[in-house]
Write a protein that holds these residues in place. Structure first.
Motif, PDB file in Angstrom:
ATOM      1  N   VAL A   1       0.983  -0.885  -0.270  1.00 50.24           N
ATOM      2  CA  VAL A   1      -0.331   0.024   0.132  1.00 50.24           C
ATOM      3  C   VAL A   1       1.085   1.273   0.010  1.00 50.24           C
ATOM      4  CG1 VAL A   1      -1.663   1.415   1.446  1.00 50.24           C
ATOM      5  CG2 VAL A   1      -2.049  -1.023   1.587  1.00 50.24           C
ATOM      6  N   ALA A   2       1.357   1.206   1.059  1.00 48.00           N
ATOM      7  CA  ALA A   2       3.318   2.667   1.089  1.00 48.00           C
ATOM      8  C   ALA A   2       3.732   3.203  -0.511  1.00 48.00           C
ATOM      9  CB  ALA A   2       3.880   2.285   2.344  1.00 48.00           C
TER      10      ALA A   2
ATOM     11  N   ILE B   1       7.291  10.565   1.619  1.00 47.15           N
ATOM     12  CA  ILE B   1       6.710  10.195   2.202  1.00 47.15           C
ATOM     13  C   ILE B   1       7.203   9.823   4.004  1.00 47.15           C
ATOM     14  CG2 ILE B   1       4.400   8.730   2.720  1.00 47.15           C
ATOM     15  CD1 ILE B   1       4.102   8.647  -0.433  1.00 47.15           C
ATOM     16  N   ASP B   2       6.443  10.388   5.042  1.00 45.18           N
ATOM     17  CA  ASP B   2       6.714   9.653   6.185  1.00 45.18           C
ATOM     18  C   ASP B   2       6.408   9.543   7.062  1.00 45.18           C
ATOM     19  OD1 ASP B   2       9.522  10.848   5.683  1.00 45.18           O
ATOM     20  OD2 ASP B   2       9.660  12.567   5.840  1.00 45.18           O
ATOM     21  N   TYR B   3       6.367   8.065   7.817  1.00 42.30           N
ATOM     22  CA  TYR B   3       5.643   7.284   8.421  1.00 42.30           C
ATOM     23  C   TYR B   3       5.607   7.553   9.993  1.00 42.30           C
ATOM     24  CZ  TYR B   3       3.999   6.289   4.152  1.00 42.30           C
ATOM     25  OH  TYR B   3       3.912   4.784   3.070  1.00 42.30           O
ATOM     26  N   VAL B   4       5.002   8.471  10.628  1.00 43.22           N
ATOM     27  CA  VAL B   4       5.027   9.406  12.328  1.00 43.22           C
ATOM     28  C   VAL B   4       4.641   8.067  13.253  1.00 43.22           C
ATOM     29  CG1 VAL B   4       4.394  10.768  13.448  1.00 43.22           C
ATOM     30  CG2 VAL B   4       5.228  11.333  11.175  1.00 43.22           C
TER      31      VAL B   4
ATOM     32  N   TYR C   1       0.842  -1.689 -13.634  1.00 45.38           N
ATOM     33  CA  TYR C   1       0.068  -2.767 -12.410  1.00 45.38           C
ATOM     34  C   TYR C   1       1.473  -2.800 -11.543  1.00 45.38           C
ATOM     35  CZ  TYR C   1      -3.611  -4.078 -15.373  1.00 45.38           C
ATOM     36  OH  TYR C   1      -4.701  -4.501 -16.207  1.00 45.38           O
ATOM     37  N   TYR C   2       1.450  -2.273 -10.640  1.00 43.95           N
ATOM     38  CA  TYR C   2       1.770  -1.896  -9.081  1.00 43.95           C
ATOM     39  C   TYR C   2       1.519  -2.960  -8.051  1.00 43.95           C
ATOM     40  CZ  TYR C   2       2.826   2.832 -11.357  1.00 43.95           C
ATOM     41  OH  TYR C   2       3.500   3.612 -12.175  1.00 43.95           O
ATOM     42  N   ARG C   3       0.854  -3.742  -8.088  1.00 43.10           N
ATOM     43  CA  ARG C   3       0.661  -4.785  -6.795  1.00 43.10           C
ATOM     44  C   ARG C   3      -0.291  -5.689  -6.633  1.00 43.10           C
ATOM     45  NH1 ARG C   3      -4.195  -2.699  -3.198  1.00 43.10           N
ATOM     46  NH2 ARG C   3      -5.303  -1.494  -4.438  1.00 43.10           N
TER      47      ARG C   3
END
Length: 178
Positions: A11-12, A30-33, A153-155
């Motif tokens: 998903v990320a 993108i940072d995941y806090v 397609y990415y996934r």
């Protein structure tokens, strides 16, 4: 990224790829806090983007000699971020002793086609008009159009697959003396 959706690596990566492929940004981070805390159930996402530099128009010029075209000059222009939408418009003209042509291409990024067709893909529309002097057939005139659709397609089970459909139409005319 949808609120409440489980955050996975796939998903990320898809979120990052969607932002980059939109054509709207030159830099995406993108940072995941809160991701480093395993007891935390909610992760906040900080998205930093740098808007793509909008050159109003880029020009190209050239000239030379080749066996196919003889002497020629070539002029072109590119609008890489049309109206700030990530769409691209290219136009190119050739003026030579044996060839004269004008070609234009318009490309729409995935975020636009997703809104129109409910799936994201790159859509390219093109047109050309060309006149060539040939030794065997004399003057040949071609008018053409093309449409191309490309989906990556990415996934999922099709991850890494690139599908492209392309259609060209050409009408060629030559004068024949009877």
């Amino acid at each position: 990224l949808r609120q409440g959706r489980q955050l996975t690596v796939d998903v990320a990566e898809e979120a990052m790829a969607n932002l980059r492929s939109s054509g709207l940004f030159s830099s995406v981070q993108i940072d995941y806090v809160g991701l480093e805390d395993p007891t935390r159930e909610i992760v906040n996402v900080l998205v930093q983007v740098e808007e793509r530099h909008d050159n109003w128009v880029e020009s190209q010029a050239g000239g030379g000699y080749s066996t196919d075209k003889s002497l020629f000059v070539e002029l072109g222009a590119v609008v890489a971020n049309l109206w700030g939408s990530g769409s691209r418009f290219d136009i190119r003209g050739i003026l030579g002793v044996k060839e004269r042509s004008l070609e234009a291409k318009l490309a729409f990024p995935g975020w636009i086609t997703r809104r129109l067709f409910s799936t994201a893909f790159l859509l390219e529309l093109g047109g050309i008009i060309e006149t060539q002097e040939t030794q065997r057939f004399g003057e040949l005139t071609s008018i053409g159009a093309s449409v191309a659709a490309t989906k990556q397609y990415y996934r999922g089970p099709l991850q890494g697959l690139l599908v492209s459909l392309h259609y060209d139409f050409r009408q060629r005319n030559r004068d024949v003396e009877l």
